[in-house]
Design a protein around this motif. Structure first.
Motif, short mmCIF file in Angstrom:
data_model
loop_
_atom_site.label_atom_id
_atom_site.label_comp_id
_atom_site.label_asym_id
_atom_site.label_seq_id
_atom_site.Cartn_x
_atom_site.Cartn_y
_atom_site.Cartn_z
N VAL A 1 0.84 -1.21 0.00
CA VAL A 1 0.00 0.00 0.00
C VAL A 1 0.87 1.25 0.00
N ASP A 2 1.91 1.24 0.81
CA ASP A 2 2.82 2.37 0.89
C ASP A 2 3.42 2.69 -0.49
N ILE B 1 -7.85 -1.68 -3.81
CA ILE B 1 -8.84 -2.67 -3.38
C ILE B 1 -8.13 -3.96 -2.98
N PRO B 2 -8.33 -4.45 -1.76
CA PRO B 2 -7.74 -5.73 -1.37
C PRO B 2 -8.46 -6.88 -2.10
N TRP B 3 -7.66 -7.81 -2.60
CA TRP B 3 -8.23 -8.93 -3.35
C TRP B 3 -7.86 -10.24 -2.67
N GLN B 4 -8.89 -11.01 -2.30
CA GLN B 4 -8.69 -12.32 -1.69
C GLN B 4 -8.67 -13.35 -2.80
N SER B 5 -7.52 -13.48 -3.47
CA SER B 5 -7.41 -14.42 -4.59
C SER B 5 -7.28 -15.85 -4.06
N GLY C 1 -7.69 -5.14 8.90
CA GLY C 1 -6.83 -5.06 7.72
C GLY C 1 -7.07 -3.79 6.93
N VAL C 2 -8.33 -3.43 6.72
CA VAL C 2 -8.66 -2.20 5.99
C VAL C 2 -8.13 -0.98 6.73
N ALA C 3 -8.27 -0.97 8.06
CA ALA C 3 -7.78 0.15 8.85
C ALA C 3 -6.27 0.31 8.73
N LYS C 4 -5.55 -0.82 8.73
CA LYS C 4 -4.09 -0.76 8.58
C LYS C 4 -3.70 -0.22 7.21
N TRP C 5 -4.43 -0.63 6.18
CA TRP C 5 -4.14 -0.13 4.83
C TRP C 5 -4.47 1.36 4.74
N PRO D 1 -5.34 7.83 -1.44
CA PRO D 1 -6.08 6.73 -2.07
C PRO D 1 -7.19 6.19 -1.18
N VAL D 2 -8.31 5.92 -1.81
CA VAL D 2 -9.44 5.30 -1.09
C VAL D 2 -9.17 3.81 -0.99
N ILE D 3 -9.27 3.26 0.21
CA ILE D 3 -9.09 1.82 0.42
C ILE D 3 -10.46 1.15 0.41
N GLY D 4 -10.67 0.23 -0.51
CA GLY D 4 -11.95 -0.44 -0.61
C GLY D 4 -12.06 -1.64 0.31
N GLN D 5 -13.20 -2.26 0.30
CA GLN D 5 -13.41 -3.50 1.04
C GLN D 5 -12.86 -4.66 0.22
#
Length: 241
Positions: free
Chosen positions: A94-95, A106-110, A125-129, A146-150
Motif C-alpha cells: 500500500v505504501d 482494493i484488497p483482493w482475496q485471490s 486489515g482495511v484500517a491498517k491499509w 487513495p481510497v481503500i476499498g473493502q
C-alpha cells in the motif's frame, strides 16, 4: 524544500485551526513554531499553504491561509487491485502504490493468497491499509489520499471490472504494457496477483469479464512492488505525469 503536509478537512478560509492528532504531530514531533509554513490537504485534492500564527498546548494550532487550490485528478484514474500479500509485506504494498500515485486500492482475496482476512480481520486489515496510505500520501506530499476499498473475491472482482478497462500484470503475457492503447481511457483497474502468481482459472475468469493480461517487464516483481512499477510506467505512457 517542500512543505510538511498535514490532514485537515477544511474549509480553507482566511484562518484555520488544526487540532487532534495532526496538530499534536505538528507541535510535539515536528516542533512547528509560529511563522513557519505548512501544507494542509483534505485528502480529496483541495490544499492550502498556511502560515502558523500560534500554537496552544499540544493539540491546537492556528494558521493563516496564504494560498489554496485544487489538484486536478490524474487521467486515467488508476485503481490498484492488490492480492493480499503476506503480513510483513501487506502495508508495504500500500505504501509503495500510494507513493506511485494510486487513486484507489482494493484488497483482493485471490485463490492463491496465503493471507486471509475473515471476521474481525477485515476491519483491522482495511484500517491498517488506510493508515499506511495516509502516512505514505503525507510523506510523498500528495493532496489526494487513495481510497481503500473493502476486500473482494475473484467473482466479486470480475463483476466490478465488467465493462471497464482492466489490466492483469502477468509474467506469461505476450503483450508488453507499453503496447496497450490507453487513448481516451478515463479510468482503469490494475490487477496485481499474489506471491506465486494468479491461477489459470482466475485469469480465465477475469479475462471473461474483460481484463487483459499484460507483461510489465523482463523481471518478475514481488507482489508488494509490482503496482509501484506499473504505476510508474503508466505515468510515462499516459498524461498522468
Amino acid at each position: 524544500m517542500s512543505l510538511p503536509v498535514f490532514l485537515h478537512d477544511g474549509p480553507f478560509e482566511d484562518t484555520v485551526e488544526l487540532g487532534g492528532a495532526e496538530a499534536r504531530h505538528a507541535v510535539t514531533v515536528k516542533r512547528v513554531q509560529p511563522g513557519e509554513h505548512l501544507l494542509l490537504v483534505d485528502g480529496r485534492g483541495t490544499w492550502a499553504e498556511v502560515e502558523v500564527t500560534a500554537t496552544s498546548g499540544k493539540e491546537r494550532l492556528s494558521a493563516e491561509v496564504i494560498t489554496h487550490g485544487i489538484t486536478p485528478e490524474p487521467t486515467p484514474r488508476v485503481t490498484v487491485v492488490q492480492a493480499l500479500p503476506k503480513s510483513e509485506r501487506s502495508e508495504l504494498a500500500v505504501d509503495l502504490a500510494t507513493q506511485a500515485g494510486a487513486d484507489a486500492i482494493i484488497p483482493w482475496q485471490s485463490e492463491r493468497t496465503i493471507a486471509r482476512w475473515t471476521g474481525p480481520k477485515v476491519a483491522k486489515g482495511v484500517a491498517k491499509w488506510e493508515a499506511a496510505a495516509l502516512a505514505a500520501a503525507k510523506q510523498s506530499r500528495r493532496t489526494r489520499i487513495p481510497v481503500i476499498g473493502q476486500p473482494v473475491s475473484t467473482n466479486e472482482l470480475a463483476g466490478l471490472i465488467a465493462g471497464e478497462t482492466a489490466l492483469i500484470l502477468h509474467e506469461d503475457s505476450a503483450t508488453p504494457l507499453r503496447e496497450v492503447d490507453l487513448t481516451g481511457v478515463g479510468s482503469l483497474y490494475l490487477i496485481v496477483g499474489p506471491e506465486g502468481g494468479i491461477g489459470e482459472d482466475e485469469v480465465a475468469r477475469l479475462r471473461e469479464a474483460g481484463a487483459r493480461p499484460v507483461r510489465l517487464g523482463p523481471e518478475v516483481l514481488r507482489t508488494a512492488s509490482a503496482a509501484m512499477v506499473a504505476l510508474s510506467a503508466l505515468g510515462v505512457l499516459t498524461s498522468r505525469w
